[in-house]
Scaffold this motif. Structure first.
Motif, mmCIF file in Angstrom:
data_model
loop_
_atom_site.group_PDB
_atom_site.id
_atom_site.type_symbol
_atom_site.label_atom_id
_atom_site.label_comp_id
_atom_site.label_asym_id
_atom_site.label_seq_id
_atom_site.Cartn_x
_atom_site.Cartn_y
_atom_site.Cartn_z
ATOM 1 N N LEU A 8 0.821 -1.211 0.000
ATOM 2 C CA LEU A 8 0.000 0.000 0.000
ATOM 3 C C LEU A 8 0.854 1.260 0.000
ATOM 4 C CD1 LEU A 8 -2.927 1.085 0.212
ATOM 5 C CD2 LEU A 8 -2.621 1.111 2.691
ATOM 6 N N ILE A 12 1.220 1.229 -4.233
ATOM 7 C CA ILE A 12 -0.092 1.747 -4.638
ATOM 8 C C ILE A 12 -0.207 3.257 -4.432
ATOM 9 C CG2 ILE A 12 -2.577 1.653 -4.195
ATOM 10 C CD1 ILE A 12 -2.221 -1.278 -3.456
ATOM 11 N N LEU A 16 -0.556 6.574 -7.276
ATOM 12 C CA LEU A 16 -1.883 7.173 -7.223
ATOM 13 C C LEU A 16 -1.801 8.664 -6.932
ATOM 14 C CD1 LEU A 16 -4.932 6.701 -7.329
ATOM 15 C CD2 LEU A 16 -4.866 6.224 -4.872
#
Length: 212
Positions: A8, A12, A16
């Motif tokens: 995460l 990710i 993002l």
């Protein structure tokens, strides 16, 4: 759980945030700068004017210095010298590259968009272009470097979070000072922060790949 947190935080979230930052910057550039949709800037100026007392203006006029080249240039030099003293020459080189390239991006972006400054600045009139805000991007990039250095120390987690939040508040306040003093539109400041975040994420990723 540890693997999930790693994925995460490292795989990710950074991409993002990069995409979101570039997206917001692009929207501002098209809708506000090119199409001249000024409701956001007008509403922000009107809102801040109601709270811009003499003491508030003096405070922000003092604070805005810390986003200027007169502060950031010697601050970068001191940081680079400190890293060299600590025998972290590779890190000193990367900080130097970040300082130079982010400055180049700021000035080349201003020339590309060529957006005039707001009318009626509260102090000296500036002849340079307005979008994106150099104070916002410059201070944000420098603060991100400081935060990364902070998290490489052995301080307790609570202190790392505390100082990180304080540094981010300072750079946000520097951006706010540019609007209060009418040196920039609110969209200039938001654009500067977005461009700064996108470039920091991009460069940190490149730096990590080079160290492998």
């Amino acid at each position: 759980m540890k693997i999930d947190k790693y994925i995460l935080s490292r795989i990710i979230i950074p991409p993002l945030l990069f995409i979101v930052s570039i997206g917001i910057f692009s929207i501002i550039a098209h809708e506000i700068v090119y199409e001249q949709e000024d409701w956001f800037d007008t509403e922000t100026f009107s809102f801040l004017k109601a709270y811009s007392t003499d003491s508030v203006i003096r405070f922000f006029n003092f604070l805005t210095f810390f986003g200027s080249g007169n502060f950031l240039f010697p601050a970068y030099i001191l940081l680079v010298l400190l890293l060299i003293y600590m025998r972290r020459r590779a890190d000193a080189i990367h900080v130097s590259i970040l300082a130079v390239t982010s400055t180049f991006i700021i000035y080349s972006s201003k020339l590309f968009f060529a957006r005039p400054r707001p009318d009626l600045p509260l102090f000296d009139k500036l002849d340079t272009f307005s979008f994106p805000s150099g104070h916002s991007m410059g201070s944000f990039v420098f603060v991100c470097i400081l935060i990364r250095e902070l998290w490489d120390t052995e301080l307790r987690g609570i202190w790392k979070w505390t100082f990180s939040v304080l540094l981010l508040i300072i750079t946000l306040a520097i951006g706010l000072s540019r609007i209060v003093l009418r040196y920039h539109y609110a969209s200039d400041v938001v654009g500067g922060f977005c461009l700064g975040l996108a470039y920091v994420l991009f460069y940190f990723r490149i730096e990590k790949m080079l160290k492998k």
